[in-house]
Design a protein around this motif. Structure first.
Motif, short mmCIF file in Angstrom:
data_model
loop_
_atom_site.label_atom_id
_atom_site.label_comp_id
_atom_site.label_asym_id
_atom_site.label_seq_id
_atom_site.Cartn_x
_atom_site.Cartn_y
_atom_site.Cartn_z
N LEU A 65 0.26 -1.01 0.16
CA LEU A 65 0.38 -0.07 0.17
C LEU A 65 1.22 1.06 0.07
CD1 LEU A 65 -2.64 -0.39 2.57
CD2 LEU A 65 -3.47 -0.20 -0.08
N GLY A 68 2.52 2.08 -3.63
CA GLY A 68 1.22 1.84 -4.10
C GLY A 68 2.01 0.59 -5.11
N LYS A 69 1.96 0.01 -5.33
CA LYS A 69 1.52 -1.92 -5.86
C LYS A 69 0.13 -2.33 -5.29
CE LYS A 69 6.96 -2.06 -5.42
NZ LYS A 69 7.52 -3.68 -5.22
#
Length: 128
Positions: A65, A68-69
């Protein structure tokens, strides 16, 4: 990949354990903080083992998280299915840092449970 995983997780851990054991055999002093922590984990091995899975899964989710994956991979059923995104996972340094953080995070809980096991003699405590 699985052989490399074993070599990079169990291999260094076994080498550190052997080195630590050799160091402790040469000194006849009371156990230091690291030795006491390892003894605590050794008193509650199954408890630690069962807790480390959800902690590792949760840390992987949180790290994904933050980075940003995609996080859907944490909620899919095991087995065949869509392939993983190319950016899934982290490098070995991040993995080791997360592993150390997870072990440290579980220490107070393991210490609490070890104190319960030492105070009580319920039959089921010997299994967990």
């Amino acid at each position: 990949p699985s052989l490399l995983f074993l070599m990079m997780t169990l291999g260094p851990a076994l080498m550190l354990l052997a080195a630590w054991d050799g160091l402790n055999r040469r000194t006849d002093t009371l156990p230091n903080a690291v030795s006491r922590a390892l003894i605590t984990y050794g008193r509650v091995p199954l408890f630690f083992y069962l807790l480390q899975w959800p902690v590792a899964h949760g840390m992987g989710y949180l790290l994904s998280l933050i980075a940003g994956k995609d996080t859907w991979i944490f909620f899919r059923a095991p087995g065949p299915g869509p392939s993983l995104p190319l950016d899934a996972g982290f490098n070995l340094g991040v993995t080791y840092a997360a592993w150390i953080a997870g072990v440290l995070l579980l220490y107070p809980v393991c210490k609490w449970y070890a104190s319960i096991k030492s105070r009580r003699s319920d039959w089921w405590l010997s299994y967990l």
